[in-house]
Design an enzyme around this catalytic site. Structure first.
Site, PDB file in Angstrom:
ATOM      1  N   LYS A 126       0.829  -1.204   0.000  1.00  0.00           N
ATOM      2  CA  LYS A 126       0.000   0.000   0.000  1.00  0.00           C
ATOM      3  C   LYS A 126       0.865   1.256   0.000  1.00  0.00           C
ATOM      4  O   LYS A 126       0.587   2.224  -0.721  1.00  0.00           O
ATOM      5  CB  LYS A 126      -0.900   0.018   1.242  1.00  0.00           C
ATOM      6  CG  LYS A 126      -1.799   1.254   1.323  1.00  0.00           C
ATOM      7  CD  LYS A 126      -2.350   1.488   2.716  1.00  0.00           C
ATOM      8  CE  LYS A 126      -1.352   2.221   3.582  1.00  0.00           C
ATOM      9  NZ  LYS A 126      -1.957   2.854   4.774  1.00  0.00           N
ATOM     10  N   CYS A 169      -4.414   7.967   9.639  1.00  0.00           N
ATOM     11  CA  CYS A 169      -4.298   7.486  11.015  1.00  0.00           C
ATOM     12  C   CYS A 169      -4.017   8.633  11.984  1.00  0.00           C
ATOM     13  O   CYS A 169      -3.270   9.552  11.677  1.00  0.00           O
ATOM     14  CB  CYS A 169      -3.159   6.468  11.131  1.00  0.00           C
ATOM     15  SG  CYS A 169      -3.618   4.812  10.655  1.00  0.00           S
ATOM     16  N   PRO A 209       3.654  16.209  10.849  1.00  0.00           N
ATOM     17  CA  PRO A 209       3.583  17.506  10.179  1.00  0.00           C
ATOM     18  C   PRO A 209       3.937  17.425   8.701  1.00  0.00           C
ATOM     19  O   PRO A 209       4.686  16.555   8.269  1.00  0.00           O
ATOM     20  CB  PRO A 209       4.621  18.343  10.938  1.00  0.00           C
ATOM     21  CG  PRO A 209       5.591  17.342  11.467  1.00  0.00           C
ATOM     22  CD  PRO A 209       4.773  16.138  11.810  1.00  0.00           C
ATOM     23  N   ASP A 240       5.209  20.170   7.152  1.00  0.00           N
ATOM     24  CA  ASP A 240       6.085  21.313   6.897  1.00  0.00           C
ATOM     25  C   ASP A 240       7.297  20.943   6.046  1.00  0.00           C
ATOM     26  O   ASP A 240       7.802  21.767   5.275  1.00  0.00           O
ATOM     27  CB  ASP A 240       6.546  21.942   8.222  1.00  0.00           C
ATOM     28  CG  ASP A 240       7.330  20.977   9.094  1.00  0.00           C
ATOM     29  OD1 ASP A 240       6.836  19.858   9.310  1.00  0.00           O
ATOM     30  OD2 ASP A 240       8.423  21.335   9.563  1.00  0.00           O
ATOM     31  N   ASP A 246       5.956   0.540  12.025  1.00  0.00           N
ATOM     32  CA  ASP A 246       4.699  -0.129  11.688  1.00  0.00           C
ATOM     33  C   ASP A 246       4.637  -1.571  12.172  1.00  0.00           C
ATOM     34  O   ASP A 246       3.584  -2.206  12.087  1.00  0.00           O
ATOM     35  CB  ASP A 246       4.462  -0.092  10.172  1.00  0.00           C
ATOM     36  CG  ASP A 246       3.897   1.233   9.700  1.00  0.00           C
ATOM     37  OD1 ASP A 246       3.555   2.074  10.553  1.00  0.00           O
ATOM     38  OD2 ASP A 246       3.790   1.438   8.477  1.00  0.00           O
TER      39      ASP A 246
END
Length: 417
Positions: A22, A116, A122, A124, A306
């Site tokens: 994915k 999620c 962030p 940025d 993960d």
């Protein structure tokens, strides 16, 4: 059907076919905006997030057909530079549309993406990278607006904090920029290698993907082409854990052992017998109770964040006590409260958890809050005594293709209710 009913105390044994990644498929789908030629992408997993990405491309005017894990994409008819909010808010990956739309139309507007709820995550770094290449960015409360008056210009860009997302954004923007861009402190994940491979298939000139320094020499245009998505390393690791925690045996097919070196090392450390081939991994934990292990997450090639929740589950039913330290995301221990309800002994200490192994977990009604935590709770239900209900399961449907069906083929008893 937003709940799973799981009869526990099962040993999980057998063979499983691993789906496409994915995390590679999503950026590659959005990179198709960079060309007006036809694309074929194979080994695309059938997932909620992938479906949303397809809807996003269609909302812009792309023509897409999905047949037998193959995507046929024609973006030549795209005329819109701002995808709809109701779709972008659903997946964080929608931020990867910003650079391709900006390059194609000279302007782009993206509503702030979703996904999620794991820490701040962030954006940025994406913005700083685009500004460095010459883009003008306006950041409002709910959206990002980008524009250019002339083609982007290659630069040496140092990404302050290792970021898969920002690395892909800068790499995609630099593909059609003037001159050469050098990305320093680039993320090294396999999914970045796959994205670069796809872009190179279309005519890009990218060297060094998979290292901390990537060189991109801008080209004038991209062509069409074919590409096969790499296997999902996190799905592979999750199924290996499924066998390990249930004292089972499994062979994962159509996978890439080289992308899971740290995971395999830790599974071996826990007592599992591991064998690998070109595209398969075998794990045997029959007759053994896992040993606890210590883990510290870090960017690839370190231990993947993960896989942290799944290994917390393994430690929770292990022989002794293990510590897991999370260095990537804050607020990634939400799932532990649900494991504790099932009998796990877990204590949170700052950015670490200490898991003391218990003989058994017991059935409960549990609630999932994120993708990997959700999958972990499903696995916990498979080995717990009694019947477990997992609520809010749309999270694991975002990242695992036919997860319950694959587990059932291994010996689980999972039903949707």
């Amino acid at each position: 059907m937003n709940k799973l009913y799981i009869e526990g105390d099962k040993k999980l044994n057998g063979n499983v076919i691993i789906s496409g990644s994915k995390n590679a498929a999503l950026p590659i789908l959005f990179m198709t905006i960079l060309t007006e030629k036809k694309i074929k992408i194979s080994n695309v997993p059938k997932l909620r997030d992938i479906n949303i990405a397809i809807q996003l491309l269609k909302s812009l005017g792309a023509q897409i057909k999905y047949k037998k894990k193959n995507l046929y994409i024609d973006t030549s008819s795209i005329k819109i530079h701002s995808p709809p909010y109701d779709l972008t808010k659903q997946i964080r990956a929608s931020i990867w549309m910003l650079a391709p739309l900006l390059i194609r139309f000279g302007k782009a507007k993206i509503f702030l993406p979703g996904g999620c709820k794991i820490g701040a995550r962030p954006i940025d770094l994406h913005i700083k990278g685009l500004i460095a290449l010459g883009a003008k960015i306006i950041l409002e409360k709910n959206y990002i607006s980008a524009s250019i008056k002339k083609p982007l210009t290659g630069k040496r860009i140092y990404i302050e904090k290792i970021s898969v997302g920002a690395t892909i954004t800068v790499m995609s923007a630099a593909t059609l920029a003037q001159g050469t861009t050098i990305i320093e402190n680039a993320a090294q994940e396999p999914e970045i290698i796959d994205t670069a491979k796809f872009l190179n298939t279309l005519g890009a000139n990218i060297i060094g993907a998979g290292s901390n320094r990537i060189f991109i020499k801008g080209v004038l245009t991209l062509i069409g082409g074919k590409h096969k998505i790499i296997p999902d390393r996190i799905e592979t690791g999750t199924f290996l854990i499924a066998a390990a925690i249930s004292k089972g045996y499994i062979i994962c097919h159509d996978t890439e052992p080289k992308y899971l070196k740290n995971v395999l090392m830790k599974l071996s450390e826990s007592g599992a017998e591991i064998k690998t081939g070109k595209d398969w991994i075998q794990l045997d934990m029959r007759g053994k109770k896992p040993k606890s292990i210590n883990i510290s997450t870090s960017p690839y090639p370190g231990f993947p964040t993960d896989m942290q929740p799944q290994f917390a589950l393994l430690n929770s039913i292990s022989q002794s006590k293990g510590t897991i330290t999370e260095n990537i995301f804050e607020n990634r221990f939400i799932y532990t409260s649900e494991l504790i309800k099932m009998g796990a002994k877990i204590k949170i200490k700052n950015n670490s958890i200490v898991c003391k192994g218990v003989p058994n977990l017991y059935s409960q009604n549990v609630f999932s809050n994120d993708l990997r935590g959700s999958a972990t709770l499903v696995l916990a239900g498979c080995i717990a005594r009694g019947t477990t209900t997992v609520d809010n399961i749309h999270h694991f449907e975002r990242g695992y293709e036919a997860f319950s069906e694959k587990l059932n083929k291994l010996g689980a008893n999972i039903k949707y209710i």
